[in-house]
Scaffold this motif. Structure first.
Motif, mmCIF file in Angstrom:
data_model
loop_
_atom_site.group_PDB
_atom_site.id
_atom_site.type_symbol
_atom_site.label_atom_id
_atom_site.label_comp_id
_atom_site.label_asym_id
_atom_site.label_seq_id
_atom_site.Cartn_x
_atom_site.Cartn_y
_atom_site.Cartn_z
ATOM 1 N N MET A 191 58.387 34.830 7.984
ATOM 2 C CA MET A 191 58.151 33.993 6.806
ATOM 3 C C MET A 191 59.059 34.400 5.654
ATOM 4 O O MET A 191 59.631 33.555 4.962
ATOM 5 C CB MET A 191 56.684 34.105 6.384
ATOM 6 N N LEU A 192 59.200 35.715 5.448
ATOM 7 C CA LEU A 192 60.054 36.184 4.356
ATOM 8 C C LEU A 192 61.519 35.898 4.636
ATOM 9 O O LEU A 192 62.313 35.692 3.708
ATOM 10 C CB LEU A 192 59.838 37.688 4.137
ATOM 11 N N ASP A 193 61.903 35.872 5.913
ATOM 12 C CA ASP A 193 63.293 35.560 6.257
ATOM 13 C C ASP A 193 63.675 34.132 5.873
ATOM 14 O O ASP A 193 64.870 33.824 5.711
ATOM 15 C CB ASP A 193 63.531 35.762 7.756
ATOM 16 N N LEU A 194 62.676 33.255 5.750
ATOM 17 C CA LEU A 194 62.968 31.879 5.337
ATOM 18 C C LEU A 194 63.520 31.813 3.918
ATOM 19 O O LEU A 194 64.176 30.846 3.535
ATOM 20 C CB LEU A 194 61.701 31.022 5.433
ATOM 21 N N PHE A 195 63.258 32.844 3.120
ATOM 22 C CA PHE A 195 63.769 32.887 1.745
ATOM 23 C C PHE A 195 65.131 33.579 1.662
ATOM 24 O O PHE A 195 65.724 33.635 0.595
ATOM 25 C CB PHE A 195 62.791 33.645 0.837
ATOM 26 N N LYS A 196 65.583 34.131 2.768
ATOM 27 C CA LYS A 196 66.801 34.935 2.737
ATOM 28 C C LYS A 196 68.025 34.050 2.597
ATOM 29 O O LYS A 196 68.152 33.026 3.271
ATOM 30 C CB LYS A 196 66.900 35.772 4.016
ATOM 31 N N ARG A 197 68.964 34.476 1.753
ATOM 32 C CA ARG A 197 70.210 33.743 1.523
ATOM 33 C C ARG A 197 71.373 34.466 2.202
ATOM 34 O O ARG A 197 71.326 35.687 2.380
ATOM 35 C CB ARG A 197 70.475 33.619 0.021
ATOM 36 N N PRO A 198 72.422 33.737 2.563
ATOM 37 C CA PRO A 198 73.537 34.371 3.279
ATOM 38 C C PRO A 198 74.184 35.519 2.517
ATOM 39 O O PRO A 198 74.699 36.458 3.122
ATOM 40 C CB PRO A 198 74.528 33.214 3.485
ATOM 41 N N ASP A 199 74.176 35.452 1.180
ATOM 42 C CA ASP A 199 74.857 36.487 0.404
ATOM 43 C C ASP A 199 73.932 37.626 -0.009
ATOM 44 O O ASP A 199 74.323 38.486 -0.801
ATOM 45 C CB ASP A 199 75.495 35.869 -0.846
ATOM 46 N N ASP A 200 72.700 37.648 0.507
ATOM 47 C CA ASP A 200 71.797 38.752 0.194
ATOM 48 C C ASP A 200 72.320 40.045 0.818
ATOM 49 O O ASP A 200 72.915 40.030 1.907
ATOM 50 C CB ASP A 200 70.394 38.464 0.716
ATOM 51 N N PRO A 201 72.110 41.182 0.156
ATOM 52 C CA PRO A 201 72.601 42.458 0.710
ATOM 53 C C PRO A 201 71.870 42.834 1.996
ATOM 54 O O PRO A 201 70.772 42.347 2.272
ATOM 55 C CB PRO A 201 72.309 43.462 -0.410
ATOM 56 N N ASP A 202 72.499 43.691 2.783
ATOM 57 C CA ASP A 202 71.890 44.160 4.019
ATOM 58 C C ASP A 202 70.615 44.955 3.726
ATOM 59 O O ASP A 202 70.480 45.582 2.664
ATOM 60 C CB ASP A 202 72.876 45.043 4.803
ATOM 61 N N GLU A 203 69.716 44.939 4.683
ATOM 62 C CA GLU A 203 68.463 45.671 4.547
ATOM 63 C C GLU A 203 68.345 46.692 5.667
ATOM 64 O O GLU A 203 68.788 46.458 6.798
ATOM 65 C CB GLU A 203 67.267 44.707 4.598
ATOM 66 N N HIS A 204 67.702 47.810 5.344
ATOM 67 C CA HIS A 204 67.540 48.877 6.334
ATOM 68 C C HIS A 204 66.109 49.420 6.273
ATOM 69 O O HIS A 204 65.884 50.586 5.921
ATOM 70 C CB HIS A 204 68.553 49.998 6.087
ATOM 71 N N PRO A 307 59.790 28.507 13.002
ATOM 72 C CA PRO A 307 59.354 28.398 11.601
ATOM 73 C C PRO A 307 58.180 27.452 11.391
ATOM 74 O O PRO A 307 57.321 27.702 10.547
ATOM 75 C CB PRO A 307 60.619 27.890 10.886
ATOM 76 N N GLN A 308 58.127 26.356 12.165
ATOM 77 C CA GLN A 308 57.065 25.372 11.965
ATOM 78 C C GLN A 308 55.717 25.861 12.490
ATOM 79 O O GLN A 308 54.678 25.333 12.108
ATOM 80 C CB GLN A 308 57.437 24.059 12.647
ATOM 81 N N GLU A 309 55.715 26.859 13.382
ATOM 82 C CA GLU A 309 54.458 27.324 13.983
ATOM 83 C C GLU A 309 53.919 28.590 13.329
ATOM 84 O O GLU A 309 52.912 29.133 13.788
ATOM 85 C CB GLU A 309 54.660 27.584 15.482
ATOM 86 N N LEU A 310 54.576 29.085 12.281
ATOM 87 C CA LEU A 310 54.148 30.349 11.689
ATOM 88 C C LEU A 310 52.734 30.292 11.097
ATOM 89 O O LEU A 310 51.931 31.197 11.339
ATOM 90 C CB LEU A 310 55.157 30.787 10.615
ATOM 91 N N PRO A 311 52.376 29.249 10.315
ATOM 92 C CA PRO A 311 51.015 29.244 9.744
ATOM 93 C C PRO A 311 49.910 29.241 10.791
ATOM 94 O O PRO A 311 48.915 29.969 10.660
ATOM 95 C CB PRO A 311 50.999 27.958 8.901
ATOM 96 N N GLN A 312 50.055 28.417 11.844
ATOM 97 C CA GLN A 312 49.005 28.384 12.853
ATOM 98 C C GLN A 312 48.958 29.670 13.671
ATOM 99 O O GLN A 312 47.901 30.049 14.197
ATOM 100 C CB GLN A 312 49.151 27.174 13.771
ATOM 101 N N LEU A 372 46.008 23.018 12.734
ATOM 102 C CA LEU A 372 47.387 23.190 12.288
ATOM 103 C C LEU A 372 48.384 22.922 13.410
ATOM 104 O O LEU A 372 49.509 22.480 13.165
ATOM 105 C CB LEU A 372 47.593 24.607 11.747
ATOM 106 N N ASN A 373 47.977 23.186 14.646
ATOM 107 C CA ASN A 373 48.872 23.029 15.781
ATOM 108 C C ASN A 373 48.823 21.621 16.376
ATOM 109 O O ASN A 373 49.513 21.332 17.354
ATOM 110 C CB ASN A 373 48.533 24.054 16.867
ATOM 111 N N GLY A 374 47.994 20.747 15.812
ATOM 112 C CA GLY A 374 47.899 19.382 16.301
ATOM 113 C C GLY A 374 47.073 19.221 17.554
ATOM 114 O O GLY A 374 47.051 18.143 18.158
ATOM 115 N N MET A 375 46.359 20.256 17.976
ATOM 116 C CA MET A 375 45.517 20.184 19.171
ATOM 117 C C MET A 375 44.164 19.563 18.865
ATOM 118 O O MET A 375 43.468 19.087 19.759
ATOM 119 C CB MET A 375 45.332 21.582 19.763
ATOM 120 N N ILE A 376 43.767 19.615 17.594
ATOM 121 C CA ILE A 376 42.514 19.022 17.128
ATOM 122 C C ILE A 376 42.860 18.042 16.018
ATOM 123 O O ILE A 376 43.745 18.320 15.192
ATOM 124 C CB ILE A 376 41.542 20.097 16.608
ATOM 125 N N GLY A 377 42.185 16.914 15.988
ATOM 126 C CA GLY A 377 42.439 15.928 14.951
ATOM 127 C C GLY A 377 42.300 16.513 13.560
ATOM 128 O O GLY A 377 41.419 17.332 13.298
#
Length: 510
Positions: A191-204, A307-312, A372-377
């Motif tokens: 989820m946090l990677d969805l906010f990551k930008r290409p020019d963000d510094p490396d993480e360790h 990414p679309q299945e993270l909340p469920q 959330l997964n569309g298995m139940i109405g």
């Protein structure tokens, strides 16, 4: 960003492919006020410009009447006087004092102090969380609630395989908790990677393993050399890291560090528990198998999630926490059932509440996943006499609790716990099914809060400050996050708690 693109994709899919929830059926709902203005051509027919919205009739001139009738017609709520505001605040304080007096009658002051302070910390840790981090915060609190593994570890025994009922339930709780912990933290990272930008510094983040290994190594060395039992200190460090993990998710600048701190807290908590229990080599092998296999399953599931299945996925993992909490409580009862002195009233109440809250969390999370997964109405379930059904199951649960706490018979006790599991499971299923699909994310925060209170009950039951800290932290932070999301969506928090959240919104304020 990926998060924005994901939201736009879901919106576009909701226009046609997901309208009916029927496979291969594409229907555009032209009556949808968001869809109709977007249409330009449909099967060669020009749809632009859209028809103007219907004009509302002009309001009739008001006729002077008495003030009471004006309030009823306009829907305005009289402003509270200073006396009313102070009286309401005073009644809240009185209720809080009553709760603490009730808790103090059966819980040791140190544990009660830990509970109170952790509740306050949890409240203020997420009070100013930014809306974009609501979902990652839910994910990390769900992962940290996997501390239910600590309760399961206290029951593990019998060698390489469990031999008694209590040991079996402890193994189940430990394995399921491991799935939730590893999978939950990986989902948070995604989820946090969805906010990551290409020019963000490396993480360790792997470098934070250095203080973790140093702490566990020093803890083990102190035990071997006879320096002293540092289990309480390591448990305290675990609780502090869990606090930092949740607090870190309240800001973009510290969110990734918060995820690492949460992982550190769980690791130290498990290490402190292992050091305190000092299991035999064969029991250690069983524990390693449970944690390793559970972690591998959780990692495998979370790795394949898009990414679309993270909340469920968060909801699915969360159901495991409820099962683990209930399994630990039932296993502890099987362990203490023949020890009348150990099974006092406070312990009995904690056992029952952990079982009951665990049941409602488990089934409610499963239904939330299905929606959330569309298995139940997504439409809310509207059974006849819905509220009466919920009240009936609640009253029956209180009756089973009274029976459990007053009848020392093992057969009666197991029957009462079985009833608690069934009633709470049915209540969680019905209450969550009665909520509309769009509002399910808010319900997940409620279930998250419930799992925290289940952990608190385990802490009281096992006299564990660590479980009490983490449980109160998750319970209170989940409660305040629920309040924040309800206010943002103009929803009535009472309907959330009572399983009627999808039935309507609050009236506009005056």
């Amino acid at each position: 960003s990926d998060l924005y693109a994901n939201n736009i994709t879901k919106f576009l899919l909701s226009i046609g492919p997901f309208t009916t929830k029927v496979k291969d059926e594409f229907v555009i709902d032209e009556k949808d006020e968001a869809v109709r203005p977007m249409l330009i051509l449909d099967n060669g027919n020009l749809k632009w410009p859209p028809p103007p919205p219907p004009q509302q009739p002009a309001p009739k001139p008001s006729v002077p009447t008495d003030s009471k009738t004006d309030i009823e017609k306009v829907g305005k709520v009289p402003k509270l006087t200073p006396w009313d505001e102070y009286m309401r605040s005073s009644l809240y304080a009185t209720a809080g004092a009553g709760v603490f007096l009730g808790l103090g009658s059966g819980i040791a002051p140190p544990i009660l102090s830990t509970f109170a302070l952790s509740t306050i910390v949890g409240y203020y840790s997420v009070f100013n969380v930014v809306p974009a981090l609501h979902s990652p915060l839910m994910a990390v609190t769900n992962a940290i609630s996997g501390m239910t593994a600590v309760g399961g570890l206290t029951l593990v025994g019998g060698g390489i395989f469990p031999h008694s009922t209590a040991e079996t339930f402890g193994a189940i709780a430990t394995g399921l908790s491991a799935i939730n912990v590893v999978g939950g933290f990986l989902v948070t990272k995604k989820m946090l990677d969805l906010f990551k930008r290409p020019d963000d510094p490396d993480e360790h983040p792997e470098l934070y393993a250095i203080p973790v290994v140093a702490t566990i190594g020093g803890y083990g060395l102190a035990g071997i050399t006879g320096y002293g039992d540092l289990s309480p200190v390591v448990s305290l460090l675990s609780g502090i890291c869990c606090i930092g993990g949740i607090a870190g998710l309240s800001s973009q600048s510290t969110a990734r560090l918060g995820n690492v701190l949460g992982q550190t807290g769980i690791t130290l908590g498990l290490a402190a528990t292992m050091g305190h229990l000092q299991p035999t080599p064969t029991e250690t092998l069983q524990i390693a198998g449970l944690l390793g296999s559970g972690g591998a399953i959780g990692y495998g599931i979370a790795s394949r999630v898009g990414p679309q299945e993270l909340p469920q996925t968060v909801a699915a993992f969360h159901s495991l926490v409820g099962i683990a909490a209930a399994a630990t409580a039932i296993g502890e009862y099987a362990h203490l059932v023949h020890d009348a002195k150990a099974l006092d009233l406070s312990t009995a109440v904690s056992l029952y509440l952990a079982t009951w809250i665990g049941g409602i969390t488990a089934t409610g999370s499963v239904v939330a996943f299905g929606k959330l997964n569309g298995m139940i109405g997504s439409a809310p379930l509207a059974l006849p006499m819905r509220d009466q059904l919920n009240i009936g199951m609640g009253v029956a649960s209180l009756g089973a609790m009274a029976l459990f706490c007053t009848n020392p018979s093992p057969a009666t006790g197991f029957a009462a716990l079985t009833a608690a599991t069934g009633l709470s499971g049915a209540l969680g299923l019905h209450m969550t099914a009665s909520i509309g699909g769009a509002d399910v994310p808010v319900v997940i925060t409620v279930l998250n809060s419930y799992s925290g209170w289940a952990l608190c009950a385990e802490g009281f039951m096992l006299d564990s400050p660590l479980l009490t800290i983490v449980g109160a932290l998750i319970g209170s932070s989940g409660a305040i996050l629920t309040h924040i999301m309800c206010e943002a969506m103009n929803r009535d928090i009472g309907n959330v708690l009572l399983g009627g959240y999808g039935s309507g919104a609050k009236r506009p304020s005056a």
